[in-house]
Design a protein around this motif. Structure first.
Motif: not given
Lengths: 155, 128
Positions: A47, A125, A113, A121, B36-38, B71-75, A14, B34, B81-82, B77-78, A119, A50
């Motif tokens: 994206e 995205r 949400a 997403l 990210d997943l970490e 940077f922001m990943n989608s995980s 990762v 950042t 959103v939540a 970002f969620k 996610s 990952e």
């Protein structure tokens, strides 16, 4: 004109995803001299990688980014289970049935949400934020996801 | 009254929340690094804590400074959103507005924060 490309495969880690994202962004900013395209590449690369890292069965993930004529394409691949391959294929087909990427993205935001698992997403995205078309090619247990965008309007 | 939320630091992402001096009911939080997943697990705890503090303190506004976030990943970002969905679901008397400070030079911030704004149009404002 030579067609630029970048190609690497690595064992899933990762921590390496952000490293590859930074490298590809700088590589394509130098090659294409277009910050917006390089940022799109960075977002989609992150994206896609990952996802690939998370689901790779044998520990290996690959990425190739190429420009052929006016089309920039990011390809990531990994070996995965038949169930995962089918799930990815179905998700991409459902996404591409909605012709408006932003509308689909907003629908996914509403769904995610209240989700407690992943996610879901990432692909939406890439399509909405990076303006890239997304498709999936499955060959046996190898899944390749491609995200592409035209460079033509930038000339 | 003080904010009871531990600073997020030591990993790939840092975040710190504070009460805005001279502005009652306003919290400010700065992110850098950042997402990210970490960073996901720590970020999730931090944002949930931020929401709890905003409700506890009766905040009217939370200023979220993303300008130093690479940077922001989608995980991750969620997670935001939540958070917005939680604020949206509050009783209107408890809702607070969220003011996002963004770096217009970063594509992901322009696109992602615009999407957040569309998600909760009455709650979110973006400043570049």
């Amino acid at each position: 004109m030579e067609q630029p490309f970048f190609h690497v495969s690595f064992r899933p880690n990762v921590k390496l995803v952000s490293t590859v994202r930074r490298f590809t962004a700088e590589f394509y900013e130098r090659v294409l001299v277009d910050q917006e395209v390089s940022e799109k590449v960075a977002l989609a690369t992150h994206e896609l990688l990952e996802n690939a890292v998370a689901y790779a069965l044998d520990g290996e993930t690959g990425i190739r980014i190429e420009v052929v004529e006016d089309l920039l394409t990011i390809k990531t691949w990994n070996r995965t289970s038949p169930e995962r391959a089918e799930a990815v294929k179905t998700a991409i087909e459902q996404m591409n049935q909605e012709s408006d990427p932003d509308k689909y993205y907003q629908t996914m935001l509403e769904k995610t949400a209240y989700r407690t698992d992943g996610s879901g997403l990432g692909l939406a995205r890439i399509r909405a934020e990076a303006d890239m078309a997304v498709k999936c090619v499955i060959d046996s247990d190898k899944v390749c996801i491609e995200a592409s965008t035209s460079l033509r309007r930038r000339k | 009254m003080s904010i009871q939320l531990a600073k997020l630091s030591g990993g790939v992402i840092s975040a710190e929340a504070s009460l805005e001096a001279g502005s009652a009911g306003v919290l400010r939080v700065r992110f850098s690094g950042t997402a990210d997943l970490e960073a996901k697990a720590d970020l999730d705890v931090f944002v949930k804590g931020l929401h709890a503090e905003a409700v506890r303190l009766g905040a009217t506004r939370v200023i979220v400074d993303f300008r130093e976030l690479e940077f922001m990943n989608s995980s991750c970002f969620k997670i935001f959103v939540a958070w917005l969905a939680q604020v949206r679901d509050l009783d209107p008397t408890q809702q607070y507005r969220i003011h996002l400070l963004s770096n217009p030079n970063q594509l992901w911030q322009r696109r992602s924060l615009a999407a957040l704004s569309c998600f909760a149009v009455d709650l979110v404002a973006i400043e570049t």
